[in-house]
Design a protein around this motif. Structure first.
Motif, PDB file in Angstrom:
ATOM      1  N   ASP A  21       0.847  -1.182   0.000  1.00  0.00           N
ATOM      2  CA  ASP A  21       0.000   0.000   0.000  1.00  0.00           C
ATOM      3  C   ASP A  21       0.891   1.244   0.000  1.00  0.00           C
ATOM      4  O   ASP A  21       1.887   1.311   0.734  1.00  0.00           O
ATOM      5  N   ALA A  22       0.517   2.227  -0.831  1.00  0.00           N
ATOM      6  CA  ALA A  22       1.358   3.418  -0.944  1.00  0.00           C
ATOM      7  C   ALA A  22       1.532   4.126   0.402  1.00  0.00           C
ATOM      8  O   ALA A  22       2.581   4.701   0.688  1.00  0.00           O
ATOM      9  N   ARG A  23       0.489   4.064   1.234  1.00  0.00           N
ATOM     10  CA  ARG A  23       0.598   4.714   2.546  1.00  0.00           C
ATOM     11  C   ARG A  23       1.675   4.038   3.393  1.00  0.00           C
ATOM     12  O   ARG A  23       2.480   4.706   4.044  1.00  0.00           O
ATOM     13  N   THR A 130       5.923   3.188  -7.086  1.00  0.00           N
ATOM     14  CA  THR A 130       4.584   3.714  -6.815  1.00  0.00           C
ATOM     15  C   THR A 130       4.157   4.646  -7.933  1.00  0.00           C
ATOM     16  O   THR A 130       4.913   5.553  -8.292  1.00  0.00           O
ATOM     17  N   SER A 131       2.974   4.437  -8.494  1.00  0.00           N
ATOM     18  CA  SER A 131       2.516   5.317  -9.568  1.00  0.00           C
ATOM     19  C   SER A 131       2.209   6.680  -8.962  1.00  0.00           C
ATOM     20  O   SER A 131       1.813   6.782  -7.802  1.00  0.00           O
ATOM     21  N   SER A 133      -0.198   8.613  -9.249  1.00  0.00           N
ATOM     22  CA  SER A 133      -1.546   8.824  -8.723  1.00  0.00           C
ATOM     23  C   SER A 133      -1.727   8.099  -7.390  1.00  0.00           C
ATOM     24  O   SER A 133      -2.425   8.587  -6.506  1.00  0.00           O
ATOM     25  N   ASP A 134      -1.083   6.932  -7.227  1.00  0.00           N
ATOM     26  CA  ASP A 134      -1.122   6.257  -5.930  1.00  0.00           C
ATOM     27  C   ASP A 134      -0.480   7.129  -4.871  1.00  0.00           C
ATOM     28  O   ASP A 134      -0.939   7.207  -3.732  1.00  0.00           O
ATOM     29  N   ASP A 137      -2.684  10.062  -3.964  1.00  0.00           N
ATOM     30  CA  ASP A 137      -3.799   9.491  -3.236  1.00  0.00           C
ATOM     31  C   ASP A 137      -3.411   9.199  -1.789  1.00  0.00           C
ATOM     32  O   ASP A 137      -4.115   9.557  -0.850  1.00  0.00           O
ATOM     33  N   ALA A 138      -2.254   8.556  -1.629  1.00  0.00           N
ATOM     34  CA  ALA A 138      -1.786   8.173  -0.295  1.00  0.00           C
ATOM     35  C   ALA A 138      -1.496   9.413   0.539  1.00  0.00           C
ATOM     36  O   ALA A 138      -1.853   9.475   1.718  1.00  0.00           O
ATOM     37  N   ARG A 237     -10.696   3.753  -6.346  1.00  0.00           N
ATOM     38  CA  ARG A 237      -9.753   2.811  -5.771  1.00  0.00           C
ATOM     39  C   ARG A 237      -9.770   2.918  -4.261  1.00  0.00           C
ATOM     40  O   ARG A 237      -9.729   4.010  -3.712  1.00  0.00           O
ATOM     41  N   LEU A 239      -7.695   2.044  -0.994  1.00  0.00           N
ATOM     42  CA  LEU A 239      -6.406   1.540  -0.543  1.00  0.00           C
ATOM     43  C   LEU A 239      -6.673   0.639   0.651  1.00  0.00           C
ATOM     44  O   LEU A 239      -7.419   0.990   1.559  1.00  0.00           O
TER      45      LEU A 239
ATOM     46  N   GLU C 108      -8.637   6.430 -14.208  1.00  0.00           N
ATOM     47  CA  GLU C 108      -8.892   7.340 -13.096  1.00  0.00           C
ATOM     48  C   GLU C 108      -9.553   8.619 -13.574  1.00  0.00           C
ATOM     49  O   GLU C 108     -10.365   9.215 -12.867  1.00  0.00           O
TER      50      GLU C 108
END
Lengths: 271, 282, 285
Positions: A21-23, A130-131, A133-134, A137-138, A237, A239, C108
């Motif tokens: 997970d990006a977080r 990590t992309s 956008s991820d 988002d994170a 999405r 997470l 997205e």
């Protein structure tokens, strides 16, 4: 020129690190950085560096890519490393005129170099796996608690998303405008600094005008799609923390405890 | 003597990397002084790359380009001279306007050429005249003009350099039929007054059919045809195989021909088709 | 057919601030009346500056009439309470494909509208997948928009609107910046959405070849409605269109001129096949 620049060096893959997970990745990265600086002697530094190398290897991205990202700051690393040799205390190893090289100085130099190198390497793990956008988002989700202090977390994340989307578009546009002005005889390659800055005006003004036009269009397009800020917004999405994240957490906790133990049981370094 | 000559030019982007891409493959052609050449090809056929090679914005990986018999890369330091002689109007040229007034913007090229003030003034007014910009517009800010006027001001900025060869990349893109017709007739009158060489890149065959003497057809970086407009359009089905669309009027003639009616298929305008059918039925 | 959108005596003036010239010329729209039924495919045609794009932006409350009213499914576009209902019902696709894509990944971006509407995540997923399939871009769902062609980007923009499940899509010159292939892709997508999903389409364009594909053509000139009818009815008015310096398709033009010289041809033909058929009859005697 512009078209060669690739932004966000994300390299898609299916490794364990990619699946985190990006977080978790952001939080773990921060803790690794903290522990790289907590490490106070050779044993603990060795441990955290080895752990970082293990993480790097498990991304299954060619080590060359990491070396490439380090090359950018190679000069800084060497410079601070060499500078550190001359500062420090302890046993004097070599002396000439006012220059003194001490055991502490050598230790400092090695420590600074290894720390920065490890830092860059482990940070690259985040951007490589990590992309973009991820990542935004994170960040948005991690910073969410700050909304209590009236910090516009959603807006910041939206700005990051839009910036990431439009940077390549604007780079391409810059390229086009530069070519168009060169075709009218603009000379951007010669002359002194003042001349060169002046030569950029024919590029910058059209670029500004076009950015405003794009911003206007984009705002309208976002309105058409019912954008109303972060209120009542859902995300496609979700997470989710999974087994991989738990594993990464346990692995990291073991390493971090190891670093602390090494700090306690082995003698601190002469500086 | 040919004003422009390309000899086996090849352009490879990102040579030696994983992204290596050959944009043009061994292209050779000659263009005579005063010709009006149309260049057509679908997106990615290499037409934009070609025109940037011709005015020295890109350098060929292999092969040579001659302008008035001289290799343009003979002295790389003097490439700016080549750009003055081969004027280039890019797609959506209105996005390059930047000066406070239209007049200043049009004079950007001539000023860079180091011309005298009187000469610059003469050229700016002449160029504005060619594209039909009224005098009172010259003192306005280019950002206050209408879309069509901006486009014409930008084109005037290149014409004002008085190039031997004028290249226009999709000059009518995004214009409505009225604006398109006006601009094409201005370009063609510029060509007939100045007797300069003009290269017009377009994927609208209707546009090219109307004004070009000869047409260069590109596909996947290669020259497929270079011939008179009539000869190129008589090979309509080949063009369609290349993913290019012939004018609707030409397609009507092709359909008639297929059903056994002996009409010419090198018809490019409604006028020609009208005459052809009237002649056939008397 | 059910009445869906009604434009009632709309005047519109861009706010130019102090010292506005009150003369009639300053109005971009001058008394437009128009009714659009559910499921129709309407093409709106006119010169640049005729007011057609201004009109397009009235259908989903981006612009509010200076005087007059626009109703969408009975809701007045002036009514702020219905703003999101109106924009959910009528989606708008703009001209420049680059400037209307918000996110850096295709799927997205398509999800963006649904996310704003607060649709639950699972449902967004289904809607996004369906929308991408409807415009034939599903296999590109993980791509970055930068790497797509103009036609593909424009289809992504359409998918972003479809995912919001609108009843009507307004397209403001969606093909003006595209090459012929991209234009074909977009127009065939729009036609399919209209025929297979019954989505009402309002297509703003200056290409007559696109207008002939519609059920109905509306011609706008200097902010007023000049003509409104089936493509056949509208393009039969060759003289009137000429007087307003509007194009007709080449096939229509040829047919009209030959008919004027006494050839036995139909009133109006719209495309090359029709024209060739008609000519065959007179030439094969």
């Amino acid at each position: 020129m512009g078209r060669d620049i690739t932004l966000g060096q994300f390299m898609p893959g299916h490794s364990v690190i990619h699946r985190l997970d990006a977080r978790s990745k952001i939080l773990l990265l921060i803790s690794y950085i903290v522990f790289i600086f907590i490490a106070g002697n050779y044993m603990s530094l060795l441990l955290i560096t080895m752990a970082s190398l293990l993480v790097v290897l498990s991304t299954r991205i060619s080590f060359k890519m990491y070396l490439k990202s380090m090359r950018v700051i190679l000069f800084v690393v060497l410079f601070t490393g060499i500078l550190n040799i001359f500062y420090g205390s302890g046993e004097v190893l070599w002396e000439w005129w006012i220059i003194k090289i001490t055991q502490g100085g050598i230790n400092n130099a090695i420590f600074v170099t290894v720390r920065i190198a490890t830092l860059v390497m482990i940070s690259s793990v985040l951007t490589f796996t990590t992309s973009p956008s991820d990542l935004t988002d994170a960040i948005e989700r991690l910073l969410k608690p700050l909304t209590v202090f009236h910090i516009k977390v959603h807006e910041i994340a939206m700005m990051m998303t839009i910036a990431l989307r439009f940077i390549p578009v604007l780079l391409e546009e810059t390229d086009k405008i530069m070519n168009a002005q060169k075709a009218r005889g603009a000379d951007m390659e010669s002359g002194n600094v003042f001349k060169r800055v002046k030569a950029l005006i024919p590029v910058l003004i059209p670029l500004f005008v076009s950015s405003f036009r794009r911003a206007n269009d984009l705002a309208m397009a976002m309105e058409c799609r019912c954008y109303n800020g972060g209120k009542g917004r859902t995300r496609m999405r979700i997470l989710r923390f999974s087994g991989v994240d738990l594993f990464a957490l346990i692995f990291s906790l073991v390493i971090f405890s190891g670093v602390i133990l090494c700090n306690i049981y082995f003698s601190p370094l002469t500086r | 003597m040919a004003v422009l000559k390309a000899e086996n030019i090849r352009l490879v982007y990102g040579a030696g990397t994983a992204f290596e891409k050959t944009a043009l493959k061994d292209l050779s052609f000659e263009i005579e002084k005063g010709e009006f050449i149309g260049i057509i090809g679908h997106t990615g056929s290499g037409k934009s790359t070609l025109v940037q090679l011709l005015n020295g914005l890109l350098r060929p990986t292999y092969g040579k380009i001659y302008l008035n018999g001289k290799d343009i890369w003979h002295e790389p330091k003097k490439i700016r001279e080549v750009r003055f002689k081969v004027g280039m109007v890019f797609q959506y040229p209105e996005y390059q306007l930047f000066e406070e007034t239209v007049y200043k913007d049009i004079s950007f090229g001539p000023v860079n050429m180091g011309l005298s003030e009187e000469e610059i003034d003469k050229r700016v007014r002449e160029a504005a005249g060619f594209v039909g910009l009224k005098d009172e517009l010259l003192t306005k800010s280019p950002f206050d003009l209408s879309g069509g006027e901006k486009r014409r001001a930008a084109i005037a900025g290149v014409i004002a350099m008085d190039p031997d060869v004028l290249i226009l990349d999709e000059p009518t893109a995004g214009l409505d039929p009225l604006g398109r017709d006006a601009l094409l007739s201005q370009i063609s009158s510029y060509h007939s007054v100045r007797k300069n060489t003009v290269l017009l890149v377009s994927h609208s065959m209707e546009d090219i059919a109307r004004i070009a003497d000869r047409i260069l057809v590109l596909s996947h970086g290669e020259k497929v045809m270079l011939d008179t407009a009539e000869n190129v359009f008589s090979r309509g089905s080949e063009l369609e195989e290349l993913g290019l669309r012939v004018p609707q009027i030409t397609r009507i003639m092709m359909l008639l021909r297929e059903s056994g009616i002996p009409v010419n298929t090198n018809i490019l305008t409604v006028e020609q088709a009208f005459n052809e059918i009237v002649n056939l039925s008397v | 057919m059910e009445e869906f959108i009604e434009v009632r005596n709309v005047y519109f003036r861009y706010d130019i601030g102090e010292g506005t010239d009150a003369s009639d010329n300053s109005y971009a729209l001058r008394g437009i009346n128009l009714k659009i039924n559910k499921g129709e495919f309407v093409a709106v045609v006119g010169h640049n500056g005729s007011g057609k794009s201004t009109l397009a932006k009235h259908f989903n409350s981006i612009f509010i009439p200076t005087t007059g009213d626009v109703f969408v499914s009975g809701m007045n576009t002036k009514d702020d309470d219905h703003l999101f209902d109106i924009r959910k019902t009528v989606g708008l696709v703009l001209q420049n494909p680059d400037n209307q894509i918000v996110a850096g990944i295709v799927e997205e971006d398509v999800a963006f509208g649904c996310e704003n509407l607060g649709v639950p995540p699972d449902e967004i997923r289904t809607r996004v997948d369906n929308a991408l399939k409807a415009v034939d871009m599903y296999e590109y769902r993980k791509h970055s928009p930068d790497k797509l062609s103009g036609g593909q980007k424009q289809r992504v923009a359409i998918a972003g609107i479809i995912a919001m499940e609108p009843e009507c899509i307004v397209l403001d010159e969606p093909t003006a910046m595209l090459d012929p292939q991209g234009r074909d892709e977009v127009i065939s997508t729009v036609l399919r959405l209209n025929k297979e999903r019954g989505i009402t389409i309002i297509l703003i364009t200056h290409y007559m070849e696109e207008a002939v594909l519609a059920d109905r053509v509306v011609i706008v000139d200097s902010g007023t409605l000049l003509l409104d009818g089936t493509p056949r009815e509208v393009f039969a008015q060759n003289e009137l269109l000429k007087r307003h310096r509007l194009d007709v398709p080449q096939a229509t033009e040829l047919n009209h001129r030959l008919r004027g010289c006494g050839f036995d041809l139909p009133d109006c033909v719209l495309d090359e096949e029709e024209c060739a058929e008609a000519l065959k009859k007179i030439l094969k005697k």
